[in-house]
Write an enzyme that holds these catalytic residues in place. Structure first.
Site, PDB file in Angstrom:
ATOM      1  N   SER A  86       7.251   0.499   3.497  1.00 47.47           N
ATOM      2  CA  SER A  86       7.354   1.583   4.468  1.00 47.47           C
ATOM      3  C   SER A  86       6.866   1.101   5.825  1.00 47.47           C
ATOM      4  CB  SER A  86       6.527   2.795   4.030  1.00 47.47           C
ATOM      5  OG  SER A  86       5.142   2.495   4.079  1.00 47.47           O
ATOM      6  N   LYS A  87       7.371   1.756   6.886  1.00 53.12           N
ATOM      7  CA  LYS A  87       6.999   1.358   8.246  1.00 53.12           C
ATOM      8  C   LYS A  87       5.536   1.664   8.554  1.00 53.12           C
ATOM      9  CE  LYS A  87      10.640   3.510   9.992  1.00 53.12           C
ATOM     10  NZ  LYS A  87      11.626   4.048  10.958  1.00 53.12           N
ATOM     11  N   ARG A  88       4.943   2.605   7.831  1.00 61.44           N
ATOM     12  CA  ARG A  88       3.536   2.937   8.071  1.00 61.44           C
ATOM     13  C   ARG A  88       2.595   1.858   7.555  1.00 61.44           C
ATOM     14  NH1 ARG A  88       2.787   8.683   5.450  1.00 61.44           N
ATOM     15  NH2 ARG A  88       4.150   7.669   3.943  1.00 61.44           N
TER      16      ARG A  88
END
Length: 499
Positions: free
Chosen positions: A265-267
């Site tokens: 995920s980008k987080r």
């Protein structure tokens, strides 16, 4: 093996396929968009079909205006080009869902009229309370409790938790078929779906309705997407059948995983951002190769390097790996280094300049700077892993002589006779008739090694530190040739003063 339409998979594979990727412009494009695009495009090319880019922008709360252009740029950078899309047009335009809102309304009405859908007036507060009660009671089947089903507006308004503007929900029959045929996985069993919202209060369709309508109207024959959509497939198949349409073939790809096996995920992982790879200096052909290997076995154990054309030629859905592949950047770095070394030095120099321009490091380089970088590129090519490393390795060539900083540790590590070595080097280099790497090496070797009897590993260290500022640098004599006589001598003199 037959699909839901009674066609054999062989028959399907012989027909030109139409596939699409449909990202949502909600921020930086995800690497998963490229991953899915790669496999969609591969099958389109394999069958002589078409690859379509559609922008699914119905989630207005998360919409980011600049995201669409980023999608275009990053996919094009990777060489994953589409034949139809918002920016190139095509026979099924428009290719943005927000521009197709009038398209969906008749199908919503058709579903309502047939009893396959119904209005729901439940307020967000009422739905939240319902979900909380379901969780507290730990009931097996969660989802909407159908309070609004079969009721008129006035009948529902008499009950608590009413809101004036309704959504439209699917009415999922109890005998809904939960098993479907997947090109990658074979027969797949999905969980029982709930009464999915297909039209929101703002008049925008949800993903579930829009994707089915658009895929049908655009002639999509194969829906290739991540395995997280397996649970939604029975709902989509229902919509196809309710609306009297052929059901496309489905292929659910494994999700990309972090090294701890969690979903990328980008987080949590900067590498989830597709643009990150370009910022870091990866070559698009290396990233394509890497994405191929994530979902598909190499041609052989020893043959991990493969062009996209080779990938397309041997592509079969049955070979796709169903286990979530781990995103191993060490493998990507190895591939990138391989592709860098396979370039000509001139082409690599062009790639480096393009990278520096894209990242804003060199917005408008001078012709002299480009020429100097081009000359220095062969000196660093063998050890380069990322394009972003290039300038650091040769920064001393672009630093004014007076601003060159001598690495303190490198100076402290010089031998006791460093001053004498620099004096001898200056003496022989100042009178050198020809300034090129061979002449520089021959003169220094004759004076320092042959005449003074200094071992080569000690003889050239002070010269390297003086010229480059560090004891670790690209090949010394070639660097001095590029730097030029005047700068090389000025830097040696500055080191002599420091000593």
């Amino acid at each position: 093996m037959n699909d839901s339409l009674g066609r054999t998979m062989t028959d399907v594979s012989l027909s030109p396929a139409r596939l699409r990727v449909a990202p949502s412009p909600t921020g930086d494009p995800h690497v998963g968009t490229a991953y899915m695009s790669l496999f969609n495009l591969a099958w389109a090319r394999k069958t002589g079909g078409a690859f379509v880019l559609r922008i699914e922008d119905t989630d207005r709360a998360r919409y980011v205006a600049s995201s669409e252009q980023q999608i275009f740029e990053t996919l094009r950078w990777l060489g994953l080009d589409w034949s139809e899309g918002p920016d190139v047009g095509g026979p099924y335009a428009p290719y943005r869902q927000s521009e197709r809102l009038d398209t969906y309304a008749p199908y919503v009405e058709q579903l309502l009229a047939a009893g396959h859908a119904y209005h729901c007036w439940c307020s967000p507060e009422r739905l939240a309370q319902m979900r909380a009660e379901q969780q507290a009671s730990k009931q097996a089947n969660t989802g909407y409790d159908r309070l609004c089903h079969g009721k008129t507006r006035d009948e529902r308004a008499a009950l608590p938790g009413f809101t004036e503007t309704p959504v439209v929900r699917m009415y999922i029959p109890e005998d809904v078929e939960l098993v479907f045929e997947d090109l990658v996985r074979g027969p797949v069993s999905a969980p029982l779906p709930d009464d999915q919202v297909i039209l929101k209060t703002d008049g925008f369709p949800t993903y579930h309705l829009a994707v089915v309508v658009d895929d049908h109207l655009m002639g999509i024959t194969h829906v290739v997407r991540g395995e997280e959509w397996i649970s939604s497939t029975p709902k989509h198949i229902l919509l196809y059948r309710w609306l009297g349409w052929d059901v496309p073939a489905f292929a659910h790809m494994p999700l990309l995983r972090n090294t701890d096996k969690s979903k990328i995920s980008k987080r949590k992982n900067p590498a989830a951002r597709l643009e990150w790879f370009r910022e870091q200096g990866y070559l698009p052909e290396a990233l394509r190769n890497f994405l191929q290997l994530l979902g598909y076995p190499p041609a052989s154990d020893e043959q991990e390097v493969s062009t996209f054309e080779e990938f397309v030629e041997g592509f079969e859905w049955s070979k796709v790996n169903t286990v979530g592949p781990v995103f191993d950047l060490d493998k990507l770095n190895w591939l990138n280094g391989h592709y860098i070394r396979a370039l000509s030095s001139d082409e690599l120099a062009d790639r480096i300049v393009e990278h520096l321009a894209h990242t804003g490091v060199w917005a408008e380089p001078s012709a002299d700077d480009v020429a100097r970088l081009r000359a220095a590129t062969p000196l660093i090519q063998e050890r380069l892993v990322l394009l972003s490393e290039a300038l650091d390795k040769v920064q001393f060539l672009f630093t004014p002589d007076a601003e060159l900083e001598l690495d303190e540790a490198s100076v402290n590590a010089l031998p006791e006779n460093a001053a004498a070595i620099v004096d001898a080097s200056l003496a022989v280099l100042e009178g050198l008739p020809t300034w090129d790497d061979e002449s520089i090496q021959a003169a220094l070797r004759a004076r320092l090694v042959d005449d003074l009897g200094i071992k080569p590993k000690f003889a050239f260290g002070p010269v390297r530190v003086g010229v480059t500022g560090s004891r670790v640098s690209p090949p010394l004599f070639e660097s001095m040739a590029i730097l030029g006589r005047e700068s090389s001598l000025a830097r040696l003199k500055a080191l002599r003063e420091a000593l």
